[in-house]
Design a protein around this motif. Structure first.
Motif, short mmCIF file in Angstrom:
data_model
loop_
_atom_site.label_atom_id
_atom_site.label_comp_id
_atom_site.label_asym_id
_atom_site.label_seq_id
_atom_site.Cartn_x
_atom_site.Cartn_y
_atom_site.Cartn_z
N THR A 89 -39.77 -9.97 -79.92
CA THR A 89 -39.27 -10.53 -78.66
C THR A 89 -40.08 -11.74 -78.24
O THR A 89 -39.53 -12.78 -77.85
CB THR A 89 -39.30 -9.46 -77.55
OG1 THR A 89 -38.47 -8.37 -77.92
CG2 THR A 89 -38.82 -10.04 -76.23
N LEU A 90 -41.41 -11.63 -78.30
CA LEU A 90 -42.25 -12.76 -77.90
C LEU A 90 -42.03 -13.95 -78.84
O LEU A 90 -41.99 -15.10 -78.38
CB LEU A 90 -43.71 -12.36 -77.89
CG LEU A 90 -44.68 -13.44 -77.39
CD1 LEU A 90 -44.35 -13.83 -75.94
CD2 LEU A 90 -46.14 -12.97 -77.48
N ASP A 145 -46.46 -23.64 -73.07
CA ASP A 145 -47.73 -24.33 -73.29
C ASP A 145 -48.92 -23.38 -73.21
O ASP A 145 -50.00 -23.71 -73.69
CB ASP A 145 -47.90 -25.44 -72.24
CG ASP A 145 -46.82 -26.49 -72.37
OD1 ASP A 145 -46.87 -27.27 -73.33
OD2 ASP A 145 -45.91 -26.53 -71.51
N ALA A 146 -48.73 -22.22 -72.57
CA ALA A 146 -49.82 -21.25 -72.45
C ALA A 146 -49.23 -19.89 -72.09
O ALA A 146 -48.12 -19.80 -71.54
CB ALA A 146 -50.83 -21.68 -71.38
N ILE A 147 -50.00 -18.85 -72.40
CA ILE A 147 -49.61 -17.49 -72.03
C ILE A 147 -50.77 -16.84 -71.29
O ILE A 147 -51.92 -16.89 -71.73
CB ILE A 147 -49.22 -16.67 -73.27
CG1 ILE A 147 -47.88 -17.20 -73.82
CG2 ILE A 147 -49.09 -15.19 -72.92
CD1 ILE A 147 -47.36 -16.47 -75.04
N VAL A 196 -43.11 -21.43 -64.42
CA VAL A 196 -43.70 -20.15 -64.77
C VAL A 196 -42.62 -19.09 -64.96
O VAL A 196 -41.70 -18.99 -64.14
CB VAL A 196 -44.72 -19.69 -63.69
CG1 VAL A 196 -45.35 -18.36 -64.10
CG2 VAL A 196 -45.78 -20.75 -63.48
N LYS A 197 -42.77 -18.30 -66.01
CA LYS A 197 -41.85 -17.21 -66.26
C LYS A 197 -42.63 -15.92 -66.37
O LYS A 197 -43.58 -15.81 -67.16
CB LYS A 197 -41.08 -17.45 -67.57
CG LYS A 197 -40.04 -16.37 -67.87
CD LYS A 197 -39.16 -16.77 -69.05
CE LYS A 197 -38.04 -15.75 -69.26
NZ LYS A 197 -37.09 -16.19 -70.31
N PHE A 211 -45.97 -18.67 -69.61
CA PHE A 211 -45.53 -17.28 -69.56
C PHE A 211 -46.65 -16.44 -68.97
O PHE A 211 -47.81 -16.60 -69.34
CB PHE A 211 -45.24 -16.74 -70.97
CG PHE A 211 -44.00 -17.27 -71.63
CD1 PHE A 211 -43.11 -18.11 -70.94
CD2 PHE A 211 -43.71 -16.94 -72.95
CE1 PHE A 211 -41.97 -18.59 -71.56
CE2 PHE A 211 -42.57 -17.41 -73.57
CZ PHE A 211 -41.69 -18.24 -72.88
N ILE A 212 -46.31 -15.55 -68.05
CA ILE A 212 -47.26 -14.55 -67.57
C ILE A 212 -46.73 -13.19 -67.98
O ILE A 212 -45.66 -12.77 -67.54
CB ILE A 212 -47.45 -14.62 -66.04
CG1 ILE A 212 -47.93 -16.02 -65.62
CG2 ILE A 212 -48.46 -13.56 -65.58
CD1 ILE A 212 -48.16 -16.17 -64.12
N LEU A 213 -47.48 -12.51 -68.84
CA LEU A 213 -47.06 -11.20 -69.35
C LEU A 213 -47.71 -10.10 -68.52
O LEU A 213 -48.92 -10.10 -68.30
CB LEU A 213 -47.47 -11.04 -70.81
CG LEU A 213 -47.01 -12.13 -71.79
CD1 LEU A 213 -47.31 -11.71 -73.22
CD2 LEU A 213 -45.53 -12.45 -71.63
N TYR A 214 -46.88 -9.16 -68.05
CA TYR A 214 -47.36 -8.05 -67.23
C TYR A 214 -46.69 -6.78 -67.71
O TYR A 214 -45.92 -6.76 -68.68
CB TYR A 214 -47.05 -8.30 -65.75
CG TYR A 214 -45.58 -8.19 -65.41
CD1 TYR A 214 -45.06 -7.01 -64.89
CD2 TYR A 214 -44.72 -9.27 -65.61
CE1 TYR A 214 -43.71 -6.90 -64.59
CE2 TYR A 214 -43.36 -9.17 -65.31
CZ TYR A 214 -42.87 -7.98 -64.80
OH TYR A 214 -41.53 -7.87 -64.51
#
Length: 395
Positions: A96-97, A107-109, A37-38, A8-11
């Motif tokens: 939500t997360l 597997d990672a954020i 990737v999301k 996950f990539i949080l922006y």
């Protein structure tokens, strides 16, 4: 065949830079074949009303009351991760997360915006999820800092040193540069095919990228005077701001040598064919200019991270901060007329720019995850791999 990792990539959409950095990283992960990737705008997905109100307040304070925005930024700059304010700030989006983690089991954020709700969620789930922070400015705000961060990726050695002085182990910080889209390195770009049609290669081309809080009459005056005083071509890029594009198209119509554009897909090619840039000091735009070896002129940066970005780059000799139209015209004129001045700025730019930051960060995150997986499956101590500018990774 092993399944690709889920990342996950949080922006957030407070400016475009955080999304651009996230998109660049996603492209790098996909090209390397390392991960699925999301991209997640967590605040927008979890609290859409709060997100819209926050963005409205951010834009208004940034544009109408910049001094207030700057005061808030500087006041909270030294916030600690265990403070009440920090805990509250990093609680938005927890439900939500949590649902996303339980459903998709990442597997990672990775963060390109400091919305660090993961430690709270991970504690509730009793689950350890590696967390990587990609700092998208040339200035360090403590909102990015948390003891649960597995590794930081920052723009400069100076920020790396700041984090180490805060107690972060050196192997957990990499001076990688800020991830940008591919196509911003001058040596890898072919000249624009359309540039030849101008028939004026002997003239310098000044790229102007105004922001929404710029005084439009002052920017128009700058463009007119650059063509007269510096005998330069001027390209004004307004991005997706159609109102700004219409204003400059009307105001500068008939001014010889001035071209007004909207959104430009191949902005890297445009930068590669420019002599210098007049812009706002956002972290991504500055990184793109450095990658393109463009001397940078910053006109009246607003307080907060952008002013701090500007001050930092000026202190290194890669940018000039100007507070008036005449000061800006004089600084650009000096650059265009003095080869020595240009060489001086180019040396400073080359000392700061980082090649292929996005690819290097994606590769390093994948390798860090390999190390963690090896450590959990073996009683032996894992080998620690450190960042290295020549080979990008060393053992």
């Amino acid at each position: 065949m092993t399944e690709p990792r889920k990342i996950f990539i949080l922006y957030a959409r407070f400016g475009e830079g955080h999304l651009q950095a996230a998109s660049a990283l996603r492209q790098s992960f996909v090209q390397q074949g390392e991960a699925e990737v999301k991209l997640i705008d967590l605040l927008a997905e979890s609290h859409p009303v709060i997100n819209e109100v926050s963005r409205f307040v951010y834009n208004k304070s940034y544009n109408v009351l910049p001094q207030v925005y700057g005061w808030v930024y500087e006041t909270t700059k030294s916030m600690k991760p265990d403070s009440l304010f920090s805990s509250w700030l990093h609680s938005f989006g927890a439900l939500t997360l949590r649902r996303l983690i339980e459903r998709e089991r990442p597997d990672a954020i990775v963060h390109t915006f400091p919305m660090l709700v993961l430690p709270l969620v991970a504690r509730k789930l009793r689950k350890k999820i590696p967390m990587f922070n990609v700092v998208t400015d040339f200035d360090l705000h403590r909102r990015w800092v948390h003891p649960d961060v597995s590794k930081y990726y920052v723009a400069t050695e100076d920020i790396r040193q700041q984090l180490c002085e805060l107690g972060v182990e050196p192997h957990r910080v990499a001076a990688s540069g800020i991830p940008i889209r591919p196509g911003f390195f001058r040596e890898s770009i072919q000249s624009l095919s359309s540039a030849g049609s101008l028939g004026e290669f002997q003239k310098p081309n000044v790229l102007v990228m105004p922001c929404v809080n710029s005084a439009p009459t002052e920017i128009a005056a700058i463009c007119r005077n650059l063509t007269r005083r510096c005998n330069a071509l001027v390209t004004v890029v307004c991005g997706r701001n159609q109102m700004m594009q219409r204003y400059f198209s009307d105001t500068l119509r008939g001014v010889p040598g001035v071209t007004v554009l909207g959104y430009v897909e191949q902005i890297g090619e445009l930068m590669a064919n420019s002599s210098c840039i007049v812009t706002k000091p956002g972290g991504l735009t500055l990184s793109e200019a450095l990658a393109s070896e463009l001397p940078i002129f910053l006109y009246r940066p607003v307080p907060g991270q952008e002013r701090n970005n500007a001050i930092y780059l000026e202190s290194k000799g890669a940018a000039v901060v100007c507070s008036s139209v005449q000061q800006l015209l004089g600084a650009v004129s000096e650059l265009l007329q003095s080869p020595n001045r240009r060489e001086e700025m180019l040396r400073a730019i080359q000392a700061l720019r980082k090649k292929d930051a996005s690819d290097a960060i994606a590769l390093d995150i994948s390798r860090q995850l390999n190390i963690m997986e090896e450590a959990t499956s073996s009683t032996a101590m894992p080998t620690i791999r450190y960042w290295d500018e020549s080979s990008r990774i060393r053992t």
